[in-house]
Design a protein around this motif. Sequence first.
Motif, PDB file in Angstrom:
ATOM      1  N   LEU A  19      32.739  28.928  31.510  1.00  0.00           N
ATOM      2  CA  LEU A  19      33.158  30.266  31.112  1.00  0.00           C
ATOM      3  C   LEU A  19      34.616  30.270  30.663  1.00  0.00           C
ATOM      4  O   LEU A  19      35.434  29.478  31.148  1.00  0.00           O
ATOM      5  N   GLU A  20      34.917  31.175  29.752  1.00  0.00           N
ATOM      6  CA  GLU A  20      36.314  31.390  29.385  1.00  0.00           C
ATOM      7  C   GLU A  20      37.077  31.869  30.621  1.00  0.00           C
ATOM      8  O   GLU A  20      36.567  32.707  31.379  1.00  0.00           O
ATOM      9  N   PRO A  21      38.280  31.345  30.865  1.00  0.00           N
ATOM     10  CA  PRO A  21      39.046  31.783  32.041  1.00  0.00           C
ATOM     11  C   PRO A  21      39.213  33.295  32.117  1.00  0.00           C
ATOM     12  O   PRO A  21      39.195  33.877  33.204  1.00  0.00           O
ATOM     13  N   SER A  22      39.366  33.942  30.957  1.00  0.00           N
ATOM     14  CA  SER A  22      39.557  35.391  30.946  1.00  0.00           C
ATOM     15  C   SER A  22      38.322  36.133  31.432  1.00  0.00           C
ATOM     16  O   SER A  22      38.400  37.302  31.815  1.00  0.00           O
ATOM     17  N   VAL A  23      37.165  35.456  31.416  1.00  0.00           N
ATOM     18  CA  VAL A  23      35.911  36.068  31.841  1.00  0.00           C
ATOM     19  C   VAL A  23      35.524  35.624  33.247  1.00  0.00           C
ATOM     20  O   VAL A  23      35.124  36.434  34.095  1.00  0.00           O
ATOM     21  N   GLY A  24      35.648  34.326  33.521  1.00  0.00           N
ATOM     22  CA  GLY A  24      35.142  33.773  34.769  1.00  0.00           C
ATOM     23  C   GLY A  24      36.117  33.729  35.922  1.00  0.00           C
ATOM     24  O   GLY A  24      35.707  33.498  37.061  1.00  0.00           O
ATOM     25  N   GLU A  25      37.410  33.942  35.670  1.00  0.00           N
ATOM     26  CA  GLU A  25      38.386  33.878  36.755  1.00  0.00           C
ATOM     27  C   GLU A  25      38.073  34.929  37.815  1.00  0.00           C
ATOM     28  O   GLU A  25      37.861  36.104  37.507  1.00  0.00           O
ATOM     29  N   LEU A  26      38.049  34.503  39.065  1.00  0.00           N
ATOM     30  CA  LEU A  26      37.718  35.420  40.154  1.00  0.00           C
ATOM     31  C   LEU A  26      38.813  36.478  40.314  1.00  0.00           C
ATOM     32  O   LEU A  26      39.984  36.225  40.020  1.00  0.00           O
ATOM     33  N   PRO A  27      38.439  37.664  40.795  1.00  0.00           N
ATOM     34  CA  PRO A  27      39.455  38.684  41.080  1.00  0.00           C
ATOM     35  C   PRO A  27      40.460  38.151  42.098  1.00  0.00           C
ATOM     36  O   PRO A  27      40.129  37.306  42.935  1.00  0.00           O
ATOM     37  N   PRO A  28      41.711  38.634  42.059  1.00  0.00           N
ATOM     38  CA  PRO A  28      42.738  38.156  42.997  1.00  0.00           C
ATOM     39  C   PRO A  28      42.312  38.345  44.449  1.00  0.00           C
ATOM     40  O   PRO A  28      41.753  39.381  44.812  1.00  0.00           O
ATOM     41  N   ARG A  29      42.584  37.337  45.254  1.00  0.00           N
ATOM     42  CA  ARG A  29      42.184  37.394  46.663  1.00  0.00           C
ATOM     43  C   ARG A  29      42.791  38.591  47.401  1.00  0.00           C
ATOM     44  O   ARG A  29      42.089  39.268  48.172  1.00  0.00           O
ATOM     45  N   PRO A  30      44.089  38.899  47.211  1.00  0.00           N
ATOM     46  CA  PRO A  30      44.641  40.079  47.909  1.00  0.00           C
ATOM     47  C   PRO A  30      43.902  41.361  47.567  1.00  0.00           C
ATOM     48  O   PRO A  30      43.718  42.226  48.422  1.00  0.00           O
ATOM     49  N   LEU A  31      43.462  41.467  46.315  1.00  0.00           N
ATOM     50  CA  LEU A  31      42.712  42.651  45.897  1.00  0.00           C
ATOM     51  C   LEU A  31      41.378  42.726  46.621  1.00  0.00           C
ATOM     52  O   LEU A  31      40.979  43.788  47.116  1.00  0.00           O
ATOM     53  N   LEU A  32      40.668  41.598  46.691  1.00  0.00           N
ATOM     54  CA  LEU A  32      39.363  41.564  47.354  1.00  0.00           C
ATOM     55  C   LEU A  32      39.491  41.872  48.842  1.00  0.00           C
ATOM     56  O   LEU A  32      38.680  42.613  49.412  1.00  0.00           O
ATOM     57  N   GLU A  33      40.504  41.294  49.483  1.00  0.00           N
ATOM     58  CA  GLU A  33      40.669  41.499  50.920  1.00  0.00           C
ATOM     59  C   GLU A  33      40.980  42.960  51.240  1.00  0.00           C
ATOM     60  O   GLU A  33      40.440  43.525  52.189  1.00  0.00           O
ATOM     61  N   ARG A  34      41.842  43.564  50.425  1.00  0.00           N
ATOM     62  CA  ARG A  34      42.184  44.971  50.652  1.00  0.00           C
ATOM     63  C   ARG A  34      40.983  45.866  50.368  1.00  0.00           C
ATOM     64  O   ARG A  34      40.701  46.817  51.119  1.00  0.00           O
ATOM     65  N   LEU A  35      40.259  45.594  49.280  1.00  0.00           N
ATOM     66  CA  LEU A  35      39.080  46.385  48.931  1.00  0.00           C
ATOM     67  C   LEU A  35      38.035  46.302  50.036  1.00  0.00           C
ATOM     68  O   LEU A  35      37.478  47.326  50.462  1.00  0.00           O
ATOM     69  N   ALA A  36      37.766  45.082  50.509  1.00  0.00           N
ATOM     70  CA  ALA A  36      36.764  44.903  51.563  1.00  0.00           C
ATOM     71  C   ALA A  36      37.189  45.618  52.846  1.00  0.00           C
ATOM     72  O   ALA A  36      36.372  46.277  53.501  1.00  0.00           O
ATOM     73  N   ARG A  37      38.460  45.485  53.206  1.00  0.00           N
ATOM     74  CA  ARG A  37      38.941  46.124  54.433  1.00  0.00           C
ATOM     75  C   ARG A  37      38.844  47.640  54.355  1.00  0.00           C
ATOM     76  O   ARG A  37      38.394  48.307  55.297  1.00  0.00           O
ATOM     77  N   GLU A  38      39.249  48.199  53.215  1.00  0.00           N
ATOM     78  CA  GLU A  38      39.198  49.648  53.039  1.00  0.00           C
ATOM     79  C   GLU A  38      37.758  50.167  53.083  1.00  0.00           C
ATOM     80  O   GLU A  38      37.463  51.188  53.707  1.00  0.00           O
ATOM     81  N   LEU A  39      36.854  49.452  52.412  1.00  0.00           N
ATOM     82  CA  LEU A  39      35.465  49.923  52.368  1.00  0.00           C
ATOM     83  C   LEU A  39      34.765  49.730  53.709  1.00  0.00           C
ATOM     84  O   LEU A  39      33.921  50.550  54.079  1.00  0.00           O
ATOM     85  N   ARG A  40      35.076  48.661  54.434  1.00  0.00           N
ATOM     86  CA  ARG A  40      34.513  48.514  55.777  1.00  0.00           C
ATOM     87  C   ARG A  40      34.865  49.726  56.629  1.00  0.00           C
ATOM     88  O   ARG A  40      34.033  50.256  57.365  1.00  0.00           O
ATOM     89  N   CYS A  41      36.100  50.155  56.517  1.00  0.00           N
ATOM     90  CA  CYS A  41      36.570  51.291  57.313  1.00  0.00           C
ATOM     91  C   CYS A  41      35.966  52.601  56.822  1.00  0.00           C
ATOM     92  O   CYS A  41      35.450  53.392  57.611  1.00  0.00           O
TER      93      CYS A  41
END
Length: 341
Positions: free
Chosen positions: A259-281
């Motif tokens: 995949l092109e990096p602009s397409v396949g690069e994973l979302p930033p880890r800090p973003l995922l961790e904050r999103l998951a924590r907020e939604l769990r709560c």
Amino acid sequence: MRINGEISPQEEEEKGEVKTVSLSIEQPQRLVVVGYALTSKKKKSFLQPKLEVLARNKGILFVAIDVNRPLSDQGPFDVVLHKLSGKGWCEVIKDYQQKHPEVTVLDPPDAIQHVRNRQSMLHDVADLDLSDCQGKVSVPRQMVVDKDPSSIPHEVTKAGLRLPLVAKPLVVDGTAKSHELFLAYDHFSLSELEPPLVLQEFVNHGGVLFKIYIVGEAIKVVRRFSLPNVSKHELAKVAGVFRFPRVSSATASADDADLEPSVGELPPRPLLERLARELRCRLGLQLFNIDMIRQHRTKDVFYVIDINYFPGYGKMPDYEHIFTDFLLGLVQNKCDKRAAT
């Protein structure tokens, strides 16, 4: 013979120094009993042999719950794992939670119902501000249609939604039909759709979706192929409603694709961790996944398009290790709290 620089018993005997060595035998840990109430399909996909074998080795026993008998008469359980629908079952779980607060129930019925409705599941995402976490997360514009199909074109025009539109069933009930997707290219074809449903503005995302699995505090991200981009040229020439098979399934894995990096690069880890924590709560759930896309030609603009309760963890890499560690952690935390009181 010396082992790690220590003197062997034979050498000690030769020196006339015979020491008594006391061997401490570890007592087996108390078995963690997990009662489960799952559909036959979910049981087959989740309780795979590799999970059950690892669980036994870690002292975890999965026990089937008999839904035809009172739940309080079964067990005792440390954890109750469930994914059944119906008002009757919800009442059973709520009553059990009140009578057995010492048991961890995954997850509360009311919280599960919240994400089974596509009208309400994304509300908590829309209220989030994650701009300080290396990215922006929002939800596509959408509307719910529960009236006669002939009214859909008018309602869409009135709401100002832009074509093409993704149509999804309003209720997620675990059936294959509840995961069907339709892509509508023109207003006239909208009347072919069958309410109740959610209409969501389609966001070009390079044909790749990020499936974010949440198991307590653990996060696992995989790439899946998704719907391809729709160009303005295509939108001007194509008409009708097109049905798509279920996207983002394990067979559509894009993890090994070039995949092109602009397409396949994973979302930033800090973003995922904050999103998951907020939604769990906010959701009050421990077991769910998030379907996220990156807006095409951007690096840090993401959209959450779906949230699923107790997804197909059997398709998640290393799920058996992640899940068993999660269960042990739940029980340990409960024991620590009891000891502290």
